[in-house]
Design an enzyme around this catalytic site. Structure first.
Site, PDB file in Angstrom:
ATOM      1  N   GLU A  27       0.597  -1.022   0.460  1.00  0.00           N
ATOM      2  CA  GLU A  27       0.236  -0.010   0.132  1.00  0.00           C
ATOM      3  C   GLU A  27       0.881   0.823  -0.334  1.00  0.00           C
ATOM      4  O   GLU A  27       2.041   1.275   0.419  1.00  0.00           O
ATOM      5  CB  GLU A  27      -0.812  -0.047   1.371  1.00  0.00           C
ATOM      6  CG  GLU A  27      -0.365   0.359   1.935  1.00  0.00           C
ATOM      7  CD  GLU A  27      -1.149   0.813   3.719  1.00  0.00           C
ATOM      8  OE1 GLU A  27      -1.446   1.760   3.595  1.00  0.00           O
ATOM      9  OE2 GLU A  27      -1.173  -0.537   4.716  1.00  0.00           O
ATOM     10  N   LYS A 162      -3.166  -1.361  15.846  1.00  0.00           N
ATOM     11  CA  LYS A 162      -3.092  -1.045  17.041  1.00  0.00           C
ATOM     12  C   LYS A 162      -3.894  -0.688  17.946  1.00  0.00           C
ATOM     13  O   LYS A 162      -5.136  -0.432  17.763  1.00  0.00           O
ATOM     14  CB  LYS A 162      -2.218   0.614  16.828  1.00  0.00           C
ATOM     15  CG  LYS A 162      -1.229   0.586  15.176  1.00  0.00           C
ATOM     16  CD  LYS A 162      -0.625   2.403  15.590  1.00  0.00           C
ATOM     17  CE  LYS A 162       0.494   1.984  14.795  1.00  0.00           C
ATOM     18  NZ  LYS A 162       0.364   1.992  13.303  1.00  0.00           N
TER      19      LYS A 162
HETATM   20  N1  PSU Z   1      -2.882   1.072  11.091  1.00  0.00           N
HETATM   21  C1  PSU Z   1      -2.161   2.025  10.728  1.00  0.00           C
HETATM   22  N2  PSU Z   1      -1.150   1.821  10.250  1.00  0.00           N
HETATM   23  C2  PSU Z   1      -1.725   3.066   8.816  1.00  0.00           C
HETATM   24  C3  PSU Z   1      -3.414   2.242   8.684  1.00  0.00           C
HETATM   25  C4  PSU Z   1      -3.805   2.639   9.780  1.00  0.00           C
HETATM   26  O1  PSU Z   1      -1.593   1.562  11.822  1.00  0.00           O
HETATM   27  O2  PSU Z   1      -1.113   3.266   8.468  1.00  0.00           O
HETATM   28  C5  PSU Z   1      -3.687   3.940   7.661  1.00  0.00           C
HETATM   29  C6  PSU Z   1      -4.138   2.161   6.621  1.00  0.00           C
HETATM   30  O3  PSU Z   1      -3.355   2.649   5.155  1.00  0.00           O
HETATM   31  C7  PSU Z   1      -4.779   1.703   6.648  1.00  0.00           C
HETATM   32  C8  PSU Z   1      -5.388   3.346   6.385  1.00  0.00           C
HETATM   33  O4  PSU Z   1      -6.188   1.100   5.213  1.00  0.00           O
HETATM   34  O5  PSU Z   1      -4.643   3.732   7.539  1.00  0.00           O
HETATM   35  C9  PSU Z   1      -6.796   2.953   7.417  1.00  0.00           C
HETATM   36  O6  PSU Z   1      -8.167   4.797   7.942  1.00  0.00           O
HETATM   37  P1  PSU Z   1      -9.256   4.264   8.387  1.00  0.00           P
HETATM   38  O7  PSU Z   1      -9.018   4.140   9.559  1.00  0.00           O
HETATM   39  O8  PSU Z   1      -9.864   5.771   8.467  1.00  0.00           O
HETATM   40  O9  PSU Z   1     -10.293   3.383   7.706  1.00  0.00           O
END
Ligand code: PSU
Ligand code: MN
Length: 306
Positions: A27, A162
């Site tokens: 990604e 996390k």
């Molecule tokens: N969690 C992490 N590192 C990240 C992300 C999430 O520990 O970089 C990023 C990933 O790209 C994940 C996105 O798909 O954030 C999720 O965002 P949201 O919670 O807005 O869906």
């Protein structure tokens, strides 16, 4: 596929997919939004090399000038790393708008799975996934990543999630939607910076070959959706539970106080945790991604042998 008119598959990736050779998707939100420059670019290039060293072709995924890209050049990775937060974080709902406007987008787990699938790539390595946020019973903040795992047939190799999230509710959601959650060499969900979370996973699997076989059976049975493989951070890079949990609690409290909402929540929490824990968390983050890249490449290689 009529989607092809929006999709550019890098020639090396296209040749590998056509020949049934192993390919691993990566990604780009982790590059533009997840780490500072220049460590983000250095990490992204090292991850690609680790995938090659383990017998697969890397395909970093992004949206550039409105084109869905599966496989980036080093210059394109450098561009995304330098641009950082100026590149839009692209989840499922952003995709049609960014493409129609000819814009750039850093792909999340959701859009990376989508574009990987369009390009014929089945295995994807990252750091952590999005999930059900703490307080979701009021905010309804549930990452689109979970919905994508429920629907798109891609195996995602991560280091768990996390504790900025409600890990228990995240597992409940995945269970409801029929997504197998596998612990690689563990019966406990890893919590990204630490190897343990206190939550059990559905199954422990100990080899890339068995991961590959499980994914093949899922495909052969015609089951919808992906598989989530959670691979604990190597012991030597894992962080102290108390230090990281204190920083996370503080970051979550601050985000509530400031009324952060929508797609800004996750980037805000990640940046705040990093600020509170200094360089330690960045180093851990980099090494857990390397660890996931190696496992994903070995699994992709095993999958191609089946
Ligand atoms: N969690 C992490 N590192 C990240 C992300 C999430 O520990 O970089 C990023 C990933 O790209 C994940 C996105 O798909 O954030 C999720 O965002 P949201 O919670 O807005 O869906
Ligand atoms: Mn959200």
């Amino acid at each position: 596929m009529n989607l092809n008119c929006y999709l550019d598959v890098n020639p090396e990736v296209a040749a590998a997919v056509a020949a049934g050779k192993p390919v691993v998707a990566l990604e780009s939100t982790i590059i533009s939004h997840g780490m500072p420059y220049p460590q983000n670019v250095e990490t992204a290039l090292n991850v690609e090399q680790i995938i090659r060293d383990n017998g697969a072709v890397p395909a970093t995924i992004a949206i550039l000038g409105g084109r869905l890209k599966a496989g980036l050049t080093h210059d394109e990775i450098e561009y995304l790393g330098k641009a950082g937060q100026n590149v839009a974080k692209a989840s499922r709902r952003d995709l049609p708008v960014l493409v129609a406007k000819g814009m750039d987008g850093a792909t999340t787990v959701t859009t990376t799975m989508m574009i990987a699938h369009m390009a014929g790539i089945s295995i994807f390595a990252t750091g952590g996934i999005g999930g059900v946020h703490r307080g979701a019973e009021k905010t309804m903040d549930v990452s689109a990543d979970l919905e994508e795992l429920a629907n798109t047939p891609v195996m995602v190799v991560c280091a768990g999630a996390k504790a900025i999230l409600d890990l228990g509710l995240t597992l409940e959601y995945l269970e409801t939607h029929g997504v197998p959650v596998i612990g690689f060499g563990t019966k406990e969900l890893p919590a990204f910076y630490t190897r343990r979370s206190g939550f059990a996973v559905d199954y422990e699997i100990d080899t890339p070959e068995e991961l590959a076989k499980t994914f093949k059976v899922q495909r052969d049975l015609g089951l919808r959706g992906g598989i989530l493989v959670t691979n604990p951070i190597p012991e030597e890079y894992s962080m102290d539970h108390e230090v990281i949990n204190k920083a996370i609690d503080e970051a979550v409290a601050e985000s509530v106080r400031l009324g952060i909402h929508g797609k800004a929540v996750t980037p805000y929490l990640l940046a705040k945790v990093k600020e509170l824990t200094g360089g330690d968390s960045l180093d851990s983050n980099i090494h857990l991604v390397y660890n996931n890249a190696a496992l994903a490449a070995k699994t992709a290689a095993a999958y191609c042998r089946l």
